[in-house]
Design an enzyme around this catalytic site. Structure first.
Site, mmCIF file in Angstrom:
data_model
loop_
_atom_site.group_PDB
_atom_site.id
_atom_site.type_symbol
_atom_site.label_atom_id
_atom_site.label_comp_id
_atom_site.label_asym_id
_atom_site.label_seq_id
_atom_site.Cartn_x
_atom_site.Cartn_y
_atom_site.Cartn_z
ATOM 1 N N GLU A 180 0.826 -1.223 0.000
ATOM 2 C CA GLU A 180 0.000 0.000 0.000
ATOM 3 C C GLU A 180 0.853 1.264 0.000
ATOM 4 O OE1 GLU A 180 -3.724 0.347 0.047
ATOM 5 O OE2 GLU A 180 -2.719 2.122 -0.733
ATOM 6 N N LYS A 204 5.225 4.074 -10.032
ATOM 7 C CA LYS A 204 3.916 4.058 -9.353
ATOM 8 C C LYS A 204 2.796 3.903 -10.373
ATOM 9 C CE LYS A 204 5.531 6.860 -5.482
ATOM 10 N NZ LYS A 204 5.814 8.227 -5.037
ATOM 11 N N GLY A 223 6.484 11.200 3.186
ATOM 12 C CA GLY A 223 6.717 11.632 4.560
ATOM 13 C C GLY A 223 6.584 10.460 5.518
HETATM 14 P P1 NAP Z 1 15.758 5.927 4.387
HETATM 15 O O1 NAP Z 1 15.308 6.942 5.356
HETATM 16 O O2 NAP Z 1 16.948 6.203 3.542
HETATM 17 O O3 NAP Z 1 15.984 4.569 5.201
HETATM 18 C C1 NAP Z 1 16.525 3.438 4.611
HETATM 19 C C2 NAP Z 1 16.803 2.397 5.684
HETATM 20 O O4 NAP Z 1 17.286 1.224 5.044
HETATM 21 C C3 NAP Z 1 17.868 2.827 6.683
HETATM 22 O O5 NAP Z 1 17.518 2.390 7.973
HETATM 23 C C4 NAP Z 1 19.122 2.084 6.205
HETATM 24 O O6 NAP Z 1 20.008 1.753 7.237
HETATM 25 C C5 NAP Z 1 18.486 0.813 5.658
HETATM 26 N N1 NAP Z 1 19.353 0.174 4.659
HETATM 27 C C6 NAP Z 1 19.811 0.708 3.511
HETATM 28 N N2 NAP Z 1 20.603 -0.182 2.865
HETATM 29 C C7 NAP Z 1 20.615 -1.297 3.627
HETATM 30 C C8 NAP Z 1 21.266 -2.544 3.536
HETATM 31 N N3 NAP Z 1 22.063 -2.821 2.504
HETATM 32 N N4 NAP Z 1 21.057 -3.466 4.507
HETATM 33 C C9 NAP Z 1 20.259 -3.181 5.562
HETATM 34 N N5 NAP Z 1 19.613 -2.002 5.718
HETATM 35 C C10 NAP Z 1 19.806 -1.069 4.765
HETATM 36 O O7 NAP Z 1 14.589 5.563 3.353
HETATM 37 P P2 NAP Z 1 13.018 5.771 3.548
HETATM 38 O O8 NAP Z 1 12.657 7.165 3.149
HETATM 39 O O9 NAP Z 1 12.591 5.277 4.891
HETATM 40 O O10 NAP Z 1 12.446 4.836 2.386
HETATM 41 C C11 NAP Z 1 12.374 3.448 2.563
HETATM 42 C C12 NAP Z 1 11.486 2.851 1.463
HETATM 43 O O11 NAP Z 1 10.193 3.438 1.566
HETATM 44 C C13 NAP Z 1 11.963 3.117 0.041
HETATM 45 O O12 NAP Z 1 11.684 1.988 -0.759
HETATM 46 C C14 NAP Z 1 11.099 4.278 -0.410
HETATM 47 O O13 NAP Z 1 10.871 4.284 -1.815
HETATM 48 C C15 NAP Z 1 9.810 3.959 0.303
HETATM 49 N N6 NAP Z 1 8.942 5.104 0.522
HETATM 50 C C16 NAP Z 1 9.413 6.196 1.162
HETATM 51 C C17 NAP Z 1 8.568 7.267 1.389
HETATM 52 C C18 NAP Z 1 9.039 8.496 2.093
HETATM 53 O O14 NAP Z 1 8.268 9.469 2.138
HETATM 54 N N7 NAP Z 1 10.243 8.524 2.633
HETATM 55 C C19 NAP Z 1 7.224 7.206 0.956
HETATM 56 C C20 NAP Z 1 6.770 6.045 0.311
HETATM 57 C C21 NAP Z 1 7.640 5.011 0.093
HETATM 58 P P3 NAP Z 1 20.768 2.904 8.095
HETATM 59 O O15 NAP Z 1 19.699 3.546 8.914
HETATM 60 O O16 NAP Z 1 21.758 2.159 8.918
HETATM 61 O O17 NAP Z 1 21.376 3.830 7.098
HETATM 62 N N1 HSE Z 2 10.024 9.863 -2.981
HETATM 63 C C1 HSE Z 2 8.646 9.584 -3.025
HETATM 64 C C2 HSE Z 2 7.864 10.847 -3.304
HETATM 65 C C3 HSE Z 2 8.204 8.995 -1.719
HETATM 66 O O1 HSE Z 2 8.444 11.933 -3.184
HETATM 67 O O2 HSE Z 2 6.690 10.766 -3.653
HETATM 68 C C4 HSE Z 2 6.792 8.484 -1.751
HETATM 69 O O3 HSE Z 2 6.694 7.360 -2.559
#
Ligand code: NAP
Ligand code: HSE
Length: 433
Positions: free
Chosen positions: A129, A205, A303
């Site tokens: 989701e 997406k 976010g």
């Molecule tokens: P993030 O803040 O960069 O966090 C990534 C996490 O993954 C960190 O805890 C990092 O570890 C860990 N990680 C990275 N490489 C790794 C590895 N090789 N082995 C184990 N752990 C590893 O990213 P995020 O924004 O939370 O995004 C995570 C996912 O959610 C992505 O697929 C993104 O597309 C999706 N997403 C994000 C958002 C958003 O608004 N941010 C919205 C929708 C979907 P460390 O903490 O030790 O660096």
């Molecule tokens: N990087 C993505 C965005 C996170 O800005 O929409 C949500 O999927």
């Protein structure tokens, strides 16, 4: 209360992962009423020495995703890294008979065929989701709430980072690099922000929504994608003068020959339209369904907590299935022979805004309009700005009626080859929503 604690194995404890743990640790009363109880038993991160914002059991955090996947106390693997090996981890978890929840649109868009079939084969589930439109429950709405409909068209703002950037740039609140850095600091951007600004995040997406809403087969790379990297403040200003606002749009609709037109690109939309008024990191999706008519979904598209909310909704769905003994419900995500391919953008029929700089002399406009006419492109309006005193050139803005993309590309190439045009013509597609 027949509640059974479900063991969660988390890969990734960054922006979204931290939000998920926070929500699970303060489970809402709505979650408790659904007899759901979760325990985060093991976590893998990249750097275990980083101090985390959430408290977990001693020894729960390590750096080995395989240890998370194969922990006998983990029933659901939650992948929240966005890292390159994520596809392998998800596959390994499904192969091991675990249910998987992910926010990773890249993996779902690029490897969906294989992973959904694997989940079905193993009797597991793969829920995502959070992969599209952050906190908006668009996946669940399409898969169940709107299941009675043939979706006729979909227009969406699917990327929070670029919408934040376009909003701030339109308000004149900073330049491109500055505002991108802000979006990164707010946790909206992908680990690699070129995915956002290039449009590929939105394209992935759209490929996922295309699979669900249009039974379309193809990845983000199979559909037309243009990002916002080349949008200049002068484009934004020109759009404003015409009564339009520039947004990064994702569009999908059926074609007459049984394909699905799907494209992501900056588009000028009327400034009073709904999509023009979706600001900051918010996303919106306008869907026309055969039975339901127009539906609009709106909310935070990126976010920490909005995205975590979507991840937890998947966990609750899995918990309810377990509580009721229901089996996997992934069959609708596995495409059959009737799946439609994405159409070639060159077959699309669109309205265009063209901006060019030309020498200010007799006959120039006539030659340009002649080239457009040769390709059967009809002009809706022409605006010629005052002569640039230094260069002796003028800026010409042409808005066309609907024309075929193939013809437009050919005409623009011919215009740019004329000896009196300076630089390349700016082309921005227009959508009169
Ligand atoms: P993030 O803040 O960069 O966090 C990534 C996490 O993954 C960190 O805890 C990092 O570890 C860990 N990680 C990275 N490489 C790794 C590895 N090789 N082995 C184990 N752990 C590893 O990213 P995020 O924004 O939370 O995004 C995570 C996912 O959610 C992505 O697929 C993104 O597309 C999706 N997403 C994000 C958002 C958003 O608004 N941010 C919205 C929708 C979907 P460390 O903490 O030790 O660096
Ligand atoms: N990087 C993505 C965005 C996170 O800005 O929409 C949500 O999927």
């Amino acid at each position: 209360m027949g509640e059974e604690r479900i063991g969660i194995g988390l890969i990734g404890l960054g922006t979204v992962g931290t939000g998920v743990v926070q929500i699970l640790q303060s489970a809402s009363s709505a979650m408790r009423r659904k007899d759901c109880a979760f325990e985060v038993v093991r976590v893998a991160v990249r750097d275990a020495s980083i101090k985390r914002q959430v408290q977990l059991a001693d020894g729960a955090i390590g750096t080995d995703p395989a240890a998370v996947i194969h922990d006998d106390n983990v029933q659901v693997v939650v992948e929240l890294t966005g890292a390159a090996p994520a596809y392998g981890w998800i596959k390994e978890a499904l192969s091991a008979g675990k249910d998987v929840v992910t926010a990773n649109k890249a993996v779902i868009a690029e490897h969906g065929d294989e992973l959904f079939a694997l989940a079905q084969d193993k009797g597991g589930d793969l829920l995502f989701e959070a992969a599209v439109a952050g906190g908006i429950p668009i996946i669940r709405s399409l898969r169940s709430g709107l299941v009675a409909n043939r979706v006729e068209s979909l227009y969406g703002i699917l990327n929070g980072t670029t919408n934040y950037m376009m909003t701030r740039m339109t308000r004149g609140e900073g330049d491109y690099d500055e505002i991108l850095a802000e979006a990164q600091a707010k946790g909206y951007a992908e680990p690699d922000p070129t995915m956002d600004v290039s449009g590929m995040d939105a394209a992935q997406k759209l490929a996922i929504l295309g699979r669900i809403a249009f039974h379309a087969t193809g990845t983000g790379s199979d559909l037309f994608c243009e990002g916002i990297e080349n949008i200049q403040s002068s484009d934004i200003e020109a759009a404003r003068e015409l009564g339009y606002t520039i947004k990064l749009l994702a569009i999908a609709k059926h074609t007459a020959d049984g394909k699905v037109e799907a494209r992501v690109h900056p588009a000028m939309v009327p400034s009073e339209s709904l999509l023009a008024n979706i600001h900051d990191e918010f996303n919106a999706i306008e869907i026309v369904g055969s039975a339901v008519g127009n539906q609009v979904f709106y909310g935070a598209g990126a976010g920490q907590m909005p995205t975590a909310s979507a991840v937890v909704s998947d966990l609750v769905e899995l918990a309810q299935r377990r509580n009721t003994g229901a089996t996997t419900a992934i069959g609708d995500m596995v495409l059959d022979d009737e799946a439609a391919p994405f159409a070639d953008i060159e077959d699309s029929i669109i309205r265009y805004f063209l901006r060019m700089r030309v020498a200010d002399r007799p006959g120039v406009l006539a030659q340009i309009t002649q080239l457009l006419a040769t390709d059967e492109i009809s002009i809706a309006s022409v605006i010629q700005k005052e002569r640039d005193l230094e260069g002796g050139t003028v800026q010409l803005i042409i808005v066309t009626h609907e024309a075929r993309e193939r013809s437009m590309r050919k005409a623009v190439a011919a215009i740019d080859a004329l000896d009196f045009t300076e630089g390349a013509t700016r082309l921005i597609r227009m959508e009169d929503l």
